[in-house]
Design a protein around this motif. Structure first.
Motif, mmCIF file in Angstrom:
data_model
loop_
_atom_site.group_PDB
_atom_site.id
_atom_site.type_symbol
_atom_site.label_atom_id
_atom_site.label_comp_id
_atom_site.label_asym_id
_atom_site.label_seq_id
_atom_site.Cartn_x
_atom_site.Cartn_y
_atom_site.Cartn_z
ATOM 1 N N PHE A 269 0.820 -1.219 0.000
ATOM 2 C CA PHE A 269 0.000 0.000 0.000
ATOM 3 C C PHE A 269 0.853 1.268 0.000
ATOM 4 N N SER A 270 1.903 1.231 0.818
ATOM 5 C CA SER A 270 2.725 2.434 0.866
ATOM 6 C C SER A 270 3.506 2.592 -0.442
ATOM 7 N N GLY A 273 1.098 4.131 -2.677
ATOM 8 C CA GLY A 273 1.005 5.520 -2.216
ATOM 9 C C GLY A 273 2.175 6.344 -2.720
ATOM 10 N N PHE A 276 1.762 7.312 -6.338
ATOM 11 C CA PHE A 276 0.853 8.445 -6.492
ATOM 12 C C PHE A 276 1.519 9.755 -6.085
ATOM 13 N N ILE B 272 -4.011 11.233 -2.471
ATOM 14 C CA ILE B 272 -4.389 9.824 -2.620
ATOM 15 C C ILE B 272 -3.219 8.942 -2.173
ATOM 16 N N GLY B 273 -2.020 9.342 -2.608
ATOM 17 C CA GLY B 273 -0.812 8.602 -2.213
ATOM 18 C C GLY B 273 -0.682 8.535 -0.706
ATOM 19 N N ALA B 274 -0.927 9.690 -0.057
ATOM 20 C CA ALA B 274 -0.806 9.748 1.405
ATOM 21 C C ALA B 274 -1.815 8.822 2.061
ATOM 22 N N PHE B 276 -3.008 5.969 0.822
ATOM 23 C CA PHE B 276 -2.471 4.610 0.684
ATOM 24 C C PHE B 276 -1.329 4.364 1.674
ATOM 25 N N ALA B 277 -0.506 5.393 1.838
ATOM 26 C CA ALA B 277 0.717 5.220 2.629
ATOM 27 C C ALA B 277 0.524 5.594 4.099
ATOM 28 N N SER B 280 2.342 3.703 6.883
ATOM 29 C CA SER B 280 3.789 3.912 6.800
ATOM 30 C C SER B 280 4.171 5.316 7.244
ATOM 31 N N LEU B 281 3.354 6.291 6.861
ATOM 32 C CA LEU B 281 3.664 7.664 7.253
ATOM 33 C C LEU B 281 3.527 7.838 8.761
#
Lengths: 353, 353
Positions: A269-270, A273, A276, B272-274, B276-277, B280-281
């Motif tokens: 997923f990351s 992410g 993107f 969107i990326g954030a 998904f991530a 992890s973030l």
């Protein structure tokens, strides 16, 4: 426009070698049509590198130097035995007036020592300083100025005051801040904190800032956490503390980049992410890239000397060349010299009255 | 298991107030069934806060103190006029033996000064030091130890050697490193760099490391960029430099968190990326969170004192309490005192022979 600003470049002595330096020269030449180079080093190495870059052929003069000053050499040894080195020749070219500014990726201590020997300290300056640009959080300019970051390992009160004056000139001419905010780096912002030299310098800067002609706002003591603050433009410290702070910040940024890379690769997923967010992550990377704010400036000498990071690649060298060019073109060294001399005269007459 | 390790806590004086301190006590009490508290401060404020937390009611004794030492008060003033303060009472409780360790978020200088007054310096120690844990890049332990970060603004060679000895005990007992790697913070790794005190301390530590009983590996000089290095466990410096380095790193991490947030909000794709991530973030955020490695330790006193960050919230206070507990339980203070005394005796007999 004629190419009339000449930059003298030491192509040897850095960690990454002459090809990175030549790469940086190419980058700068592409973006700047006023620049010329005199480049110093082993001609057998440099000529082939330069002759295959059409951007450089017509605007670069190669001057052969037999020796290179190693990164580990003591400054005192370099001063005694460095006469045939590329670094020496680079500075001598500025001394003679053949070039308006010098750039080197080499040994900082040796560069400082030979700069002092060849260019000499500006009148009234006891301790020249190295100033760097520090990315800030959104002040009036994109960077703060921090000095000294390693020209000398100590500084007395009067040296700190001179650093403030020299740093403020840099901020006015380099960052276009009309009345830069100057702070003294300390272990706390309360008045009573810190070493005696800091207390004394704070009193002198408070006095200095009262004079509208000085064009300085003194914001008092600042802490390590304020290095990127928008509430200060010029941060003054001794070269030992400044050097440790600079390298600690670089190390921390590098560490966080590593953590970020790991975090973004951790799960599927990351990774999606990260795909993107690729453009945004690249923008972040660019903001954190120490090479883009590369280039320390030696203040307080009769000539402009830019010290590029020892491990600078073409991007880093190009940033250092750009800075040297800007300083040369704005008559920056003359302004620093003038301000320091003015203050010395004034302090002298005040102490006599 | 009986709750037999008592921690003395100063609930007043931090930037965030008693509720954050009580919140931290709750967090620690939930995870630790050996801990008890004696908490000092304004009873009218503390009692309601504590009585509504069932985790605390049975394990907490409240001791009323009339005064609070403000963050801006001079240490000398706090020593003369602080007798009725919560900080004073917190330390006196350790002095009397009612508690095994003390925790405070208050004024560092005042805490150091009153600690010295009440707990006194360990035999042979001239300058006690504050040590912090510094997240590293993946060494044998998850943190490096850095000291002094602000107990004193200067250090002579013999103080630096003692910092190394005390820091090594912390590394052995706190981080379970059998033979910690000790480095001296300097402006370069070459032998000839830096101030005279650093040169002298380096020679003494080279000598000390030869003794297998000392259980120290001396790795020489390290730079600001090595603070998170896996090649060193204990980084020794004077309190001025250490304080600036620590705050610079905290400021840099905070700045990068801000850049990261901006970058991830910049475009719809990065948002969107954030998403998904997100996990992890969050993991990254946790790794960069200075509150999680909160808690400086005062070394070189006859008692364990943990200084929590002035702006610590419940998470930060809980980390500081956990550290105080671990130190109390391992008899850490006694070990530091013993090692320093041994070295002093040895250095004495060597200078006489």
């Amino acid at each position: 426009m004629s190419r009339d600003i000449v930059i003298s470049i030491d192509a040897m002595g850095g960690d990454t070698g002459p090809s990175a330096v030549v790469g940086g020269m190419v980058k700068s030449a592409r973006k700047n049509n006023e620049i010329r180079y005199i480049v110093h080093g082993d001609e057998a190495v440099l000529r082939p590198l330069i002759e295959k870059r059409r951007e450089l052929i017509d605007i670069t003069e190669i001057r052969h130097a037999d020796d290179v000053i190693p990164m580990t050499e003591k400054p005192s040894h370099a001063m005694r035995h460095g006469k045939n080195s590329s670094m020496w020749a680079t500075l001598q070219t500025v001394e003679k007036g053949d070039a308006a500014a010098a750039v080197s990726c080499g040994n900082t201590g040796a560069l400082m020592a030979i700069s002092m020997l060849r260019l000499r300290k500006a009148p009234g300056v006891d301790r020249p300083a190295i100033a760097v640009l520090w990315p800030n959080k959104g002040g009036d300019a994109p960077h703060n100025i921090v000095l000294d970051v390693g020209a000398d390992i100590k500084a007395e009160a009067k040296d700190l005051v001179q650093y403030a004056i020299m740093g403020a000139v840099y901020a006015r001419q380099g960052l276009e801040l009309a009345r830069p905010k100057v702070g003294l780096l300390n272990v706390g912002t309360e008045d009573h904190k810190g070493r005696a030299a800091l207390q004394e310098a704070a009193r002198a800067l408070e006095e200095l800032a009262k004079d509208p002609e000085a064009k300085i706002e003194f914001v008092g003591f600042v802490e390590g956490s304020d290095m990127a603050s928008e509430d200060v433009d010029v941060i003054v410290t001794d070269g030992f503390t400044g050097n440790v702070a600079l390298k600690t910040a670089e190390g921390t940024a590098q560490q966080i980049r590593g953590f970020l890379r790991e975090a973004m690769e951790h799960t599927i997923f990351s990774r999606i992410g990260a795909l993107f967010a690729l453009t945004s992550l690249r923008r972040l990377q660019k903001r954190l890239d120490p090479r883009r704010v590369n280039g320390g400036v030696f203040l307080g000498l009769n000539g402009a000397v830019v010290k590029s990071h020892g491990s600078a690649d073409a991007t880093g060298v190009s940033a250092a060349i750009k800075l040297a060019f800007r300083l040369a073109k704005s008559g920056f060294t003359e302004s620093v010299t003038k301000r320091v001399a003015e203050h010395a005269t004034k302090a002298q007459s005040e102490s006599e009255s």
